[in-house]
Design an enzyme around this catalytic site. Structure first.
Site, PDB file in Angstrom:
ATOM      1  N   LYS A  85       3.945   0.716   9.808  1.00  0.00           N
ATOM      2  CA  LYS A  85       4.087   1.952   9.025  1.00  0.00           C
ATOM      3  C   LYS A  85       3.495   3.153   9.751  1.00  0.00           C
ATOM      4  CE  LYS A  85       2.798   0.019   5.078  1.00  0.00           C
ATOM      5  NZ  LYS A  85       2.338  -0.057   3.682  1.00  0.00           N
TER       6      LYS A  85
ATOM      7  N   ARG B 181       5.332 -12.842   9.544  1.00  0.00           N
ATOM      8  CA  ARG B 181       6.018 -11.592   9.217  1.00  0.00           C
ATOM      9  C   ARG B 181       7.334 -11.501   9.965  1.00  0.00           C
ATOM     10  NH1 ARG B 181       2.155  -7.702   8.893  1.00  0.00           N
ATOM     11  NH2 ARG B 181       3.530  -5.961   9.239  1.00  0.00           N
TER      12      ARG B 181
ATOM     13  N   GLU C 121       0.871  -1.168   0.000  1.00  0.00           N
ATOM     14  CA  GLU C 121       0.000   0.000   0.000  1.00  0.00           C
ATOM     15  C   GLU C 121       0.915   1.226   0.000  1.00  0.00           C
ATOM     16  OE1 GLU C 121      -2.828   0.219   3.220  1.00  0.00           O
ATOM     17  OE2 GLU C 121      -3.483   2.213   2.551  1.00  0.00           O
TER      18      GLU C 121
HETATM   19  P1  ATP Z   1       0.822  -1.795   7.916  1.00  0.00           P
HETATM   20  O1  ATP Z   1       2.103  -1.604   8.679  1.00  0.00           O
HETATM   21  O2  ATP Z   1       0.174  -0.500   7.577  1.00  0.00           O
HETATM   22  O3  ATP Z   1      -0.064  -2.858   8.483  1.00  0.00           O
HETATM   23  P2  ATP Z   1       1.651  -3.643   5.911  1.00  0.00           P
HETATM   24  O4  ATP Z   1       2.851  -3.997   6.688  1.00  0.00           O
HETATM   25  O5  ATP Z   1       0.562  -4.637   5.745  1.00  0.00           O
HETATM   26  O6  ATP Z   1       1.101  -2.295   6.451  1.00  0.00           O
HETATM   27  P3  ATP Z   1       1.694  -3.401   3.041  1.00  0.00           P
HETATM   28  O7  ATP Z   1       2.146  -2.254   2.245  1.00  0.00           O
HETATM   29  O8  ATP Z   1       0.267  -3.780   2.954  1.00  0.00           O
HETATM   30  O9  ATP Z   1       2.122  -3.095   4.516  1.00  0.00           O
HETATM   31  O10 ATP Z   1       2.605  -4.654   2.772  1.00  0.00           O
HETATM   32  C1  ATP Z   1       2.898  -5.149   1.504  1.00  0.00           C
HETATM   33  C2  ATP Z   1       3.282  -6.603   1.607  1.00  0.00           C
HETATM   34  O11 ATP Z   1       4.408  -6.754   2.455  1.00  0.00           O
HETATM   35  C3  ATP Z   1       2.166  -7.422   2.191  1.00  0.00           C
HETATM   36  O12 ATP Z   1       2.037  -8.606   1.433  1.00  0.00           O
HETATM   37  C4  ATP Z   1       2.608  -7.712   3.589  1.00  0.00           C
HETATM   38  O13 ATP Z   1       2.118  -8.933   4.032  1.00  0.00           O
HETATM   39  C5  ATP Z   1       4.138  -7.715   3.449  1.00  0.00           C
HETATM   40  N1  ATP Z   1       4.747  -7.333   4.714  1.00  0.00           N
HETATM   41  C6  ATP Z   1       4.529  -6.212   5.409  1.00  0.00           C
HETATM   42  N2  ATP Z   1       5.222  -6.211   6.562  1.00  0.00           N
HETATM   43  C7  ATP Z   1       5.905  -7.373   6.602  1.00  0.00           C
HETATM   44  C8  ATP Z   1       6.799  -7.977   7.541  1.00  0.00           C
HETATM   45  N3  ATP Z   1       7.127  -7.369   8.683  1.00  0.00           N
HETATM   46  N4  ATP Z   1       7.315  -9.181   7.237  1.00  0.00           N
HETATM   47  C9  ATP Z   1       6.998  -9.794   6.085  1.00  0.00           C
HETATM   48  N5  ATP Z   1       6.158  -9.285   5.168  1.00  0.00           N
HETATM   49  C10 ATP Z   1       5.609  -8.089   5.409  1.00  0.00           C
HETATM   50 MG    MG Z   2      -1.317  -4.080   4.478  1.00  0.00          MG
END
Ligand code: ATP
Ligand code: MG
Length: 554
Positions: free
Chosen positions: A271, A261, A35
């Site tokens: 974020k 994650r 996003e």
């Molecule tokens: P927020 O912090 O706002 O919840 P998010 O971490 O879900 O956002 P996105 O931009 O939606 O952020 O993430 C893009 C992709 O990266 C998604 O498929 C998410 O699952 C993956 N992702 C995000 N954070 C992690 C993490 N800490 N470890 C592994 N994958 C991640």
């Molecule tokens: Mg997300």
């Protein structure tokens, strides 16, 4: 990417192997769906290496798709930074960049299809009422009084929503599923809401925006994604993912798989929190070298290869875990120990005068890497006046201290053996100058009369050296899990940045930004991409020579 980066294996790759073997799929198509509401961080790198890495290894495709259904929080600056970071990490997306917003017309059509099938309705409960009606994990929810509206009425109201005739929060479109489902996401989830916001891609065309769960599965299907890989918190959402695709007319059925994650100690990965650090000026920006962002790590001197290696070492599983910072650091240390050229810099200088050295500078040729002659040599001027590290001199010391001591000898790296003869102090008793003599027979060899000189210290010519600001970074937080603190801002490490006014050898005048050197005995450093210039050199410490994290708690 080098051949030596061997192919990893994990449960997702095993699923893909099985799907290819059974003929369920003949090729693999993944996607990375950020996003655009912030910069990418090291957690995203895990997902990027997984998705793009699979596409690479299986000769498949991986899309970069901006999951942009939330116009108020998103910005084109983030879109640009994300593209940049993915490329820098060493990956190329297939074809054009995708945006969920490209599918707004189609998504709208699918919403109409659900309404027509009696599977979606326009609700007028307020957000508070909706929460109340939703029930809890132990109690089923209640039906909204608007749930059984006719198809015609729903179509007419949804049209009003679309035409801007409904205020934000007054109406939304909900999927009609099951208010008693044990999965909360299945209790008539909202799929469209009204937002009078200008979108970075679609401008003011829309005032209704689809929700994540509705958008994501359809975007995957429209792009022909075979394996939709996401993090574990979306496990329950998989029910909704499948429900939507089962109930609309679309001829592709991607499958969602979840992995755990990445969590890293002493930092935050949300974020929202990272954004707060930036907007409240608690760091200098998204690319502050203390941030866990890709751009921050890059500015700090991390290489993309080291981040890929880190992602490989941590692996991909379904177990929740928190990785030690030392594990990320050991990846960059391994890379730089091998590949970074050596140089000399004095962070806390004290002057040395070589009283028996006369005349002009002597230009020494010093190896750029102790074990890699192919990395060549550089010219280092040796002059009558030098700087050494203040902590590398003592008036008195026991035998364990292998540096310069009054009346004793030490070797200057790449140069001669010197002996400290006398010192000069200021009124406060601080040493201002160490007067030495040098033995001009000792360049590249031991003293011929059998004197043993054990210590070697680094140095920089006072005449030819260049002043430089040197930024030493420590962990950004004082506790291993700052995200769990009541107020994560209160556990920011006040000493996460220390600035030194040092001196660097002249060859560093043109140091390329972000390209790390090993400053002999001091660690790995690179010129700062934003603040370093010919007029004022600024270096960031990427990482120390040894794991200092391991000492914590000793
Ligand atoms: P927020 O912090 O706002 O919840 P998010 O971490 O879900 O956002 P996105 O931009 O939606 O952020 O993430 C893009 C992709 O990266 C998604 O498929 C998410 O699952 C993956 N992702 C995000 N954070 C992690 C993490 N800490 N470890 C592994 N994958 C991640
Ligand atoms: Mg997300």
């Amino acid at each position: 990417m080098s051949e030596s980066e061997a192919r990893p294996t994990n449960f997702i790759r095993q699923i893909i192997d099985a799907d290819l073997a059974s003929g369920k799929h003949t090729s693999v198509h993944t996607r990375f769906p950020p996003e655009p509401n912030g910069y990418l961080h090291i957690g995203h790198a895990k997902s990027i290496c997984l998705n793009f890495g699979i596409a690479q290894d299986y000769q498949g495709q991986c899309n970069l798709r901006f999951d942009d259904t939330n116009p108020e929080k998103e910005d084109i600056e983030y879109v640009e930074s994300i593209k940049n970071d993915v490329n820098w990490l060493g990956f190329e997306w297939s074809g054009e960049i995708c945006y969920s917003s490209n599918y707004f017309d189609k998504l709208y059509g699918f919403a109409i299809e659900l309404i027509n099938k009696g599977l979606a309705y326009v609700d007028e409960l307020s957000p508070e009422q909706m929460r109340e009606y939703r029930g809890t994990l132990t109690e089923p929810g209640k039906h909204s009084p608007y749930r059984d509206r006719s198809v015609e009425e729903n179509l007419a109201l949804f049209d009003k929503m679309k035409n801007g005739e409904v205020e934000e929060g007054k109406m939304c479109l909900r999927a009609k599923i099951d208010m008693a489902s044990p999965f909360m996401v299945m209790r008539d989830p909202v799929i469209y809401r009204v937002r009078f916001a200008t979108h970075h891609q679609t401008g003011d065309k829309w005032c209704i925006y689809p929700m994540y769960d509705f958008t994501h599965c359809i975007s995957d299907a429209l792009e022909g994604i075979t394996h939709s890989i996401c993090t574990l918190e979306f496990m329950d959402n998989r029910r909704l993912y499948d429900w939507v695709l089962d109930n609309i007319t679309i001829d592709c059925q991607p499958r969602q798989y979840e992995f755990s994650r990445l969590n890293l100690e002493y930092t935050v990965m949300s974020k929202r929190k990272l954004n707060q650090l930036v907007t409240d000026n608690l760091v200098s920006g998204w690319d502050d070298p203390r941030m866990p962002t890709i751009s921050g790590l890059r500015r700090r001197g991390f290489t993309s290869a080291s981040i890929r290696e880190f992602c490989k070492r941590i692996g991909v599983t379904k177990q929740d875990n928190t990785i030690e910072m030392g594990s990320l650091e050991s990846c960059i240390r391994d890379d730089l120990n091998e590949n970074a050229p050596r140089a000399m810099a004095v962070l806390d200088p004290v002057k040395v005068v070589i009283e028996n050295f006369d005349g002009e500078a002597e230009i020494l040729n010093v190896a750029n890497h102790p074990n890699k002659p192919e990395m060549g040599t550089r010219e280092v001027p040796f002059t009558r006046e030098l700087y050494i590290e203040r902590e590398d001199f003592r008036e008195e010391a026991n035998k364990k201290y292998k540096r310069l001591v009054l009346g004793k000898e030490v070797r200057l790296r790449g140069a001669y053996v010197i002996k400290a003869e006398r010192i000069e102090k200021d009124e406060e008793g601080n040493i201002t100058t160490i007067f030495c003599t040098y033995d001009n027979e000792t360049l590249g060899q031991n003293p011929t009369d059998g004197r043993k000189v054990k210590g070697v210290i680094h140095w920089v010519s006072a005449e030819a050296g260049i002043p430089a600001e040197i930024r030493l970074y420590d962990r950004l937080f004082t506790v291993p899990n700052p995200g769990a603190a009541d107020d994560f801002v209160s556990v920011i490490n006040p000493e996460s940045l220390t600035t030194k006014q040092g001196v660097v050898e002249p060859s560093l005048a043109d140091a390329e930004a972000e390209k790390a050197f090993q400053f002999e005995r001091m660690g790995y450093f690179c010129a700062d991409s934003k603040d370093s210039s010919k007029e004022k050199l600024v270096f960031n410490r990427t990482v120390g020579l040894r794991d200092t994290w391991a000492k914590i708690g000793d």
